[in-house]
Design an enzyme around this catalytic site. Structure first.
Site, PDB file in Angstrom:
ATOM      1  N   LYS A  19       0.879  -1.176   0.000  1.00 21.92           N
ATOM      2  CA  LYS A  19       0.000   0.000   0.000  1.00 21.92           C
ATOM      3  C   LYS A  19       0.912   1.220   0.000  1.00 21.92           C
ATOM      4  CE  LYS A  19      -3.073   2.728   2.827  1.00 21.92           C
ATOM      5  NZ  LYS A  19      -3.926   2.854   4.018  1.00 21.92           N
ATOM      6  N   ASN A  54      -9.711   1.961   9.120  1.00 20.86           N
ATOM      7  CA  ASN A  54      -9.039   1.561  10.354  1.00 20.86           C
ATOM      8  C   ASN A  54      -9.610   2.315  11.557  1.00 20.86           C
ATOM      9  OD1 ASN A  54      -5.511   1.068  11.219  1.00 20.86           O
ATOM     10  ND2 ASN A  54      -7.266   1.007  12.512  1.00 20.86           N
ATOM     11  N   THR A  55      -9.430   3.641  11.558  1.00 21.32           N
ATOM     12  CA  THR A  55      -9.776   4.441  12.736  1.00 21.32           C
ATOM     13  C   THR A  55     -11.242   4.277  13.141  1.00 21.32           C
ATOM     14  OG1 THR A  55      -8.137   6.018  11.975  1.00 21.32           O
ATOM     15  CG2 THR A  55      -9.609   6.759  13.715  1.00 21.32           C
ATOM     16  N   ALA A  83      -9.568   5.367   3.384  1.00 22.68           N
ATOM     17  CA  ALA A  83      -9.478   6.488   4.342  1.00 22.68           C
ATOM     18  C   ALA A  83     -10.698   7.402   4.345  1.00 22.68           C
ATOM     19  CB  ALA A  83      -8.239   7.326   4.097  1.00 22.68           C
TER      20      ALA A  83
END
Lengths: 64, 256
Positions: free
Chosen positions: B95, B205-206, B183
């Site tokens: 990535k 992710n977050t 994202a």
């Protein structure tokens, strides 16, 4: 000789990268760079170190 | 069916491994969601050997690993990191993140194309974290990328798809290229929206790791991604401005 390993000064005998990493107690899965250049694991034993060299030893870590 | 360098994902949710309250919760989030890819990184090994125990945890997840070059600001740094990642994680996948702006973490798309070309020529299978710019997308494909990963919104912002118009245009421009929204996702509805547009996967992710209940949120994201995908495949109706009665008028009683 004085080696900067992962940002910290250490006194390691060397003479090559493989032995220096062993002297620093690094084991397991990691990749190395010497003075910002990638050194494949099979090249470590023939990569000679000199005073002031900078080594990065990176391991698997969390990421996004 | 679009594949990722020949690999069919078991699930179109790509899940990050950072910022979880504990390794056990991380593992549970993957188990409950069935996420198809785990993103990882490389960092200096701590005194406690955390990297080695993390490697064990990741190996046990049983999903393909996608290492990143997070935090890299130069082509050289990103290329070196990619080489180190290939050796440590034993994968050609990378990535490719090349950060150009500190506050927004917006990719430096000029350096990104340059780094992608170097890595593709060296046998890497590059997943470039890019913007929704179509010309940059073309250049990345010409550089050897077979996947594009436009941002939904800045990393960790949770704002959802900031520019749906441009993301739809990207899907339309590159009909045969696997596309991933990477994202900016905050809610399951954001992830569903991406898949409803025909994107092939969502990387986040977050939104999961920092949720009050990461395991429940991981599952919610997985369900949203599946719902969005199924909805896209079911060929949705076009939106219209005026109402159109769904109940038949014929046979209605004459009552005044």
């Amino acid at each position: 000789m004085k080696i900067i390993l992962n940002g910290e000064a250490q006194d390691l005998a060397g003479p090559n990268l493989a032995e220096a990493l062993e002297q620093a107690g690094l084991t397991g899965r990691f990749a190395t760079a010497l003075n910002e250049a990638f050194v494949p694991s099979h090249m470590r034993a023939q990569t000679l170190l000199k005073d002031g060299d900078r080594i990065e030893a990176l391991s698997p870590m969390q990421g996004g | 069916m679009r594949t990722f360098y020949g690999t069919t994902l078991s699930h179109p949710l790509m899940l990050g491994t950072a910022q979880y309250p504990s390794p056990a919760i991380l593992a549970q989030a993957f188990k409950e969601s069935g996420a198809g890819v785990a993103t990882v990184s490389l960092r200096r090994e701590g005194a406690g050997g955390e990297g080695q125990s993390f490697w064990k945890l990741i190996s046990d997840l049983g999903v393909p690993v996608l290492p990143n070059t997070a935090g890299c600001h130069t082509v050289k740094e990103a290329v070196t990191t990619a080489h180190m990642a290939r050796e440590v994680f034993d994968t050609k996948w990378i990535k490719l993140e090349l950060i150009g702006h500190t506050d927004s973490l917006q990719p430096d798309v000029f350096g990104l194309v340059e780094a992608a070309k170097i890595l593709a020529e060296d046998g890497f299978e590059v997943f470039p974290y890019t913007t929704e710019d179509l010309i940059v997308g073309e250049r990345l494909l010409a550089a050897g990328c077979e996947v594009l990963m436009p941002w939904g919104a800045p990393i960790g912002s949770g704002r959802g798809l900031a520019n749906p118009y441009a993301l739809r245009a990207m899907r339309s421009e590159f009909p045969d290229v696997p596309l991933v929204i990477d994202a900016g996702i905050g809610l399951p509805s954001h992830a569903a929206q991406a898949m409803e547009m025909g994107y092939d996967a969502v990387l986040l992710n977050t939104a999961v790791a920092r949720a009050g209940n990461p395991v429940a949120m991981a599952k919610a994201m997985a369900m949203a991604v599946e719902a969005g995908k199924l909805g896209y495949e079911a060929d949705p109706i076009e939106a219209r401005d005026m109402a159109e009665a769904s109940t038949p008028v014929i046979g209605k009683a004459f009552l005044t």
